[in-house]
Design a protein around this motif. Structure first.
Motif, PDB file in Angstrom:
ATOM      1  N   ILE A  42       0.836  -1.207   0.000  1.00 36.05           N
ATOM      2  CA  ILE A  42       0.000   0.000   0.000  1.00 36.05           C
ATOM      3  C   ILE A  42       0.869   1.255   0.000  1.00 36.05           C
ATOM      4  O   ILE A  42       0.580   2.229  -0.707  1.00 36.05           O
ATOM      5  CB  ILE A  42      -0.967  -0.023   1.205  1.00 36.05           C
ATOM      6  N   SER A  43       1.941   1.249   0.775  1.00 37.29           N
ATOM      7  CA  SER A  43       2.814   2.429   0.828  1.00 37.29           C
ATOM      8  C   SER A  43       3.505   2.696  -0.500  1.00 37.29           C
ATOM      9  O   SER A  43       3.608   3.847  -0.940  1.00 37.29           O
ATOM     10  CB  SER A  43       3.874   2.256   1.907  1.00 37.29           C
ATOM     11  N   VAL A  44       3.979   1.656  -1.146  1.00 35.29           N
ATOM     12  CA  VAL A  44       4.668   1.825  -2.422  1.00 35.29           C
ATOM     13  C   VAL A  44       3.679   2.163  -3.530  1.00 35.29           C
ATOM     14  O   VAL A  44       3.955   3.016  -4.385  1.00 35.29           O
ATOM     15  CB  VAL A  44       5.475   0.552  -2.766  1.00 35.29           C
ATOM     16  N   ASP A  45       2.516   1.535  -3.506  1.00 37.68           N
ATOM     17  CA  ASP A  45       1.534   1.749  -4.567  1.00 37.68           C
ATOM     18  C   ASP A  45       0.937   3.152  -4.538  1.00 37.68           C
ATOM     19  O   ASP A  45       0.755   3.776  -5.579  1.00 37.68           O
ATOM     20  CB  ASP A  45       0.422   0.702  -4.438  1.00 37.68           C
ATOM     21  N   THR A  46       0.652   3.674  -3.355  1.00 35.49           N
ATOM     22  CA  THR A  46      -0.001   4.988  -3.269  1.00 35.49           C
ATOM     23  C   THR A  46       0.992   6.139  -3.196  1.00 35.49           C
ATOM     24  O   THR A  46       0.622   7.276  -3.453  1.00 35.49           O
ATOM     25  CB  THR A  46      -0.906   5.057  -2.034  1.00 35.49           C
ATOM     26  N   GLN A  47       2.220   5.870  -2.798  1.00 26.90           N
ATOM     27  CA  GLN A  47       3.243   6.889  -2.621  1.00 26.90           C
ATOM     28  C   GLN A  47       2.740   8.035  -1.734  1.00 26.90           C
ATOM     29  O   GLN A  47       2.968   9.216  -2.007  1.00 26.90           O
ATOM     30  CB  GLN A  47       3.743   7.414  -3.961  1.00 26.90           C
ATOM     31  N   SER A  48       2.066   7.643  -0.675  1.00 23.46           N
ATOM     32  CA  SER A  48       1.492   8.611   0.251  1.00 23.46           C
ATOM     33  C   SER A  48       2.564   9.166   1.187  1.00 23.46           C
ATOM     34  O   SER A  48       3.573   8.525   1.464  1.00 23.46           O
ATOM     35  CB  SER A  48       0.392   7.935   1.063  1.00 23.46           C
ATOM     36  N   GLU A  49       2.327  10.357   1.692  1.00 22.63           N
ATOM     37  CA  GLU A  49       3.215  10.982   2.672  1.00 22.63           C
ATOM     38  C   GLU A  49       2.837  10.596   4.096  1.00 22.63           C
ATOM     39  O   GLU A  49       3.526  10.975   5.038  1.00 22.63           O
ATOM     40  CB  GLU A  49       3.147  12.509   2.523  1.00 22.63           C
ATOM     41  N   LEU A  50       1.753   9.860   4.260  1.00 24.73           N
ATOM     42  CA  LEU A  50       1.285   9.503   5.598  1.00 24.73           C
ATOM     43  C   LEU A  50       2.291   8.649   6.381  1.00 24.73           C
ATOM     44  O   LEU A  50       2.529   8.943   7.552  1.00 24.73           O
ATOM     45  CB  LEU A  50      -0.071   8.802   5.515  1.00 24.73           C
ATOM     46  N   PRO A  51       2.908   7.615   5.801  1.00 25.61           N
ATOM     47  CA  PRO A  51       3.892   6.861   6.591  1.00 25.61           C
ATOM     48  C   PRO A  51       5.067   7.714   7.070  1.00 25.61           C
ATOM     49  O   PRO A  51       5.545   7.541   8.195  1.00 25.61           O
ATOM     50  CB  PRO A  51       4.373   5.775   5.626  1.00 25.61           C
ATOM     51  N   LYS A  52       5.494   8.644   6.247  1.00 26.27           N
ATOM     52  CA  LYS A  52       6.590   9.521   6.646  1.00 26.27           C
ATOM     53  C   LYS A  52       6.157  10.421   7.803  1.00 26.27           C
ATOM     54  O   LYS A  52       6.903  10.636   8.758  1.00 26.27           O
ATOM     55  CB  LYS A  52       7.045  10.370   5.463  1.00 26.27           C
ATOM     56  N   SER A  53       4.930  10.942   7.741  1.00 29.00           N
ATOM     57  CA  SER A  53       4.416  11.798   8.814  1.00 29.00           C
ATOM     58  C   SER A  53       4.247  11.023  10.117  1.00 29.00           C
ATOM     59  O   SER A  53       4.595  11.516  11.192  1.00 29.00           O
ATOM     60  CB  SER A  53       3.076  12.405   8.408  1.00 29.00           C
ATOM     61  N   ILE A  54       3.729   9.809  10.026  1.00 31.16           N
ATOM     62  CA  ILE A  54       3.539   8.983  11.218  1.00 31.16           C
ATOM     63  C   ILE A  54       4.879   8.610  11.841  1.00 31.16           C
ATOM     64  O   ILE A  54       5.037   8.616  13.064  1.00 31.16           O
ATOM     65  CB  ILE A  54       2.728   7.713  10.880  1.00 31.16           C
ATOM     66  N   SER A  55       5.864   8.289  10.987  1.00 33.12           N
ATOM     67  CA  SER A  55       7.182   7.933  11.536  1.00 33.12           C
ATOM     68  C   SER A  55       7.849   9.129  12.202  1.00 33.12           C
ATOM     69  O   SER A  55       8.568   8.971  13.188  1.00 33.12           O
ATOM     70  CB  SER A  55       8.075   7.358  10.441  1.00 33.12           C
TER      71      SER A  55
ATOM     72  N   MET B 118       6.281   9.408  15.600  1.00 36.17           N
ATOM     73  CA  MET B 118       6.752   8.356  16.493  1.00 36.17           C
ATOM     74  C   MET B 118       8.228   8.506  16.837  1.00 36.17           C
ATOM     75  O   MET B 118       8.736   7.776  17.683  1.00 36.17           O
ATOM     76  CB  MET B 118       6.507   6.984  15.862  1.00 36.17           C
ATOM     77  N   GLY B 119       8.918   9.399  16.168  1.00 40.22           N
ATOM     78  CA  GLY B 119      10.330   9.617  16.453  1.00 40.22           C
ATOM     79  C   GLY B 119      11.250   8.626  15.767  1.00 40.22           C
ATOM     80  O   GLY B 119      12.373   8.410  16.214  1.00 40.22           O
ATOM     81  N   LEU B 120      10.786   8.013  14.694  1.00 40.83           N
ATOM     82  CA  LEU B 120      11.610   7.059  13.952  1.00 40.83           C
ATOM     83  C   LEU B 120      12.457   7.798  12.928  1.00 40.83           C
ATOM     84  O   LEU B 120      11.999   8.738  12.286  1.00 40.83           O
ATOM     85  CB  LEU B 120      10.730   6.022  13.245  1.00 40.83           C
ATOM     86  N   SER B 121      13.683   7.358  12.775  1.00 37.63           N
ATOM     87  CA  SER B 121      14.576   8.027  11.828  1.00 37.63           C
ATOM     88  C   SER B 121      14.262   7.641  10.378  1.00 37.63           C
ATOM     89  O   SER B 121      14.494   8.426   9.463  1.00 37.63           O
ATOM     90  CB  SER B 121      16.025   7.678  12.145  1.00 37.63           C
ATOM     91  N   ASN B 122      13.739   6.452  10.171  1.00 40.82           N
ATOM     92  CA  ASN B 122      13.453   5.970   8.825  1.00 40.82           C
ATOM     93  C   ASN B 122      11.986   5.576   8.755  1.00 40.82           C
ATOM     94  O   ASN B 122      11.502   4.821   9.605  1.00 40.82           O
ATOM     95  CB  ASN B 122      14.359   4.771   8.516  1.00 40.82           C
TER      96      ASN B 122
ATOM     97  N   ASN C 115      10.610   3.561   6.770  1.00 43.84           N
ATOM     98  CA  ASN C 115      10.436   2.148   6.447  1.00 43.84           C
ATOM     99  C   ASN C 115      10.362   1.275   7.697  1.00 43.84           C
ATOM    100  O   ASN C 115       9.866   0.151   7.636  1.00 43.84           O
ATOM    101  CB  ASN C 115      11.577   1.659   5.554  1.00 43.84           C
ATOM    102  N   LEU C 116      10.836   1.777   8.816  1.00 44.90           N
ATOM    103  CA  LEU C 116      10.712   1.029  10.069  1.00 44.90           C
ATOM    104  C   LEU C 116       9.255   0.855  10.471  1.00 44.90           C
ATOM    105  O   LEU C 116       8.928  -0.086  11.198  1.00 44.90           O
ATOM    106  CB  LEU C 116      11.470   1.737  11.189  1.00 44.90           C
ATOM    107  N   LEU C 117       8.403   1.717  10.001  1.00 43.05           N
ATOM    108  CA  LEU C 117       6.972   1.609  10.295  1.00 43.05           C
ATOM    109  C   LEU C 117       6.389   0.325   9.705  1.00 43.05           C
ATOM    110  O   LEU C 117       5.479  -0.264  10.280  1.00 43.05           O
ATOM    111  CB  LEU C 117       6.241   2.840   9.750  1.00 43.05           C
ATOM    112  N   TRP C 118       6.936  -0.116   8.576  1.00 41.35           N
ATOM    113  CA  TRP C 118       6.476  -1.379   7.979  1.00 41.35           C
ATOM    114  C   TRP C 118       6.748  -2.539   8.922  1.00 41.35           C
ATOM    115  O   TRP C 118       5.883  -3.388   9.140  1.00 41.35           O
ATOM    116  CB  TRP C 118       7.181  -1.647   6.659  1.00 41.35           C
ATOM    117  N   PHE C 119       7.947  -2.571   9.487  1.00 43.09           N
ATOM    118  CA  PHE C 119       8.312  -3.681  10.354  1.00 43.09           C
ATOM    119  C   PHE C 119       7.588  -3.619  11.693  1.00 43.09           C
ATOM    120  O   PHE C 119       7.292  -4.665  12.280  1.00 43.09           O
ATOM    121  CB  PHE C 119       9.827  -3.722  10.524  1.00 43.09           C
ATOM    122  N   ILE C 120       7.276  -2.426  12.140  1.00 43.09           N
ATOM    123  CA  ILE C 120       6.467  -2.305  13.354  1.00 43.09           C
ATOM    124  C   ILE C 120       5.062  -2.838  13.091  1.00 43.09           C
ATOM    125  O   ILE C 120       4.479  -3.530  13.935  1.00 43.09           O
ATOM    126  CB  ILE C 120       6.441  -0.842  13.843  1.00 43.09           C
ATOM    127  N   THR C 121       4.534  -2.556  11.902  1.00 37.54           N
ATOM    128  CA  THR C 121       3.218  -3.084  11.524  1.00 37.54           C
ATOM    129  C   THR C 121       3.247  -4.601  11.468  1.00 37.54           C
ATOM    130  O   THR C 121       2.324  -5.272  11.942  1.00 37.54           O
ATOM    131  CB  THR C 121       2.791  -2.510  10.158  1.00 37.54           C
TER     132      THR C 121
END
Length: 124
Positions: free
Chosen positions: A64-77, A80-84, A86-92
């Motif tokens: 979903i993140s790659v297909d939509t190219q949304s800015e939401l994962p970057k904003s959520i990370s 959450m204080g994550l540096s990358n 893409n770590l949000l994928w592994f947390i999911t």
């Protein structure tokens, strides 16, 4: 091994196809029922359901993140204080593993409760 693969495939198909239509707690109930009906031991139910649930959530979040190219994962990370982001994928995927494994364990333990036990020759 057969019950592990059966549980892995049934839970994966259930989470992939029914997951978009019901909430996560509904999926937890379905996974517990599937684990109960397969008759797997609690440890097999724990790991089979957890791996399947977590893998499906990991793949779906990446897709979903790659297909939509949304800015939401970057904003959520960032929130959450994550540096990358893409770590949000592994947390999911980890959250999916925890949800799936404990619902599978619930079904496996319920199966163990309802199994008939040999009471021995001299017990009444």
């Amino acid at each position: 091994m057969k019950k592990f693969l059966l549980l892995l495939s049934l839970v994966g198909v259930t989470v992939y196809f029914i997951g978009p239509y019901i909430p996560y707690w509904g999926l937890m109930i379905l996974v517990a029922i599937i684990s109960f009906l397969t008759g797997a031991s609690p440890s097999i139910s724990f790991f089979g359901s957890g791996f399947s649930f977590g893998l499906v959530w990991l793949v779906l979040s990446i897709w979903i993140s790659v297909d939509t190219q949304s800015e939401l994962p970057k904003s959520i990370s960032e929130l959450m204080g994550l540096s990358n982001d893409n770590l949000l994928w592994f947390i999911t995927g980890l959250v999916g593993f925890i949800i799936g494994s404990f619902s599978g364990l619930t079904g496996g333990m319920l199966n163990r409760i309802f199994q008939k036990k040999d009471s021995g020759a001299y017990r009444t």
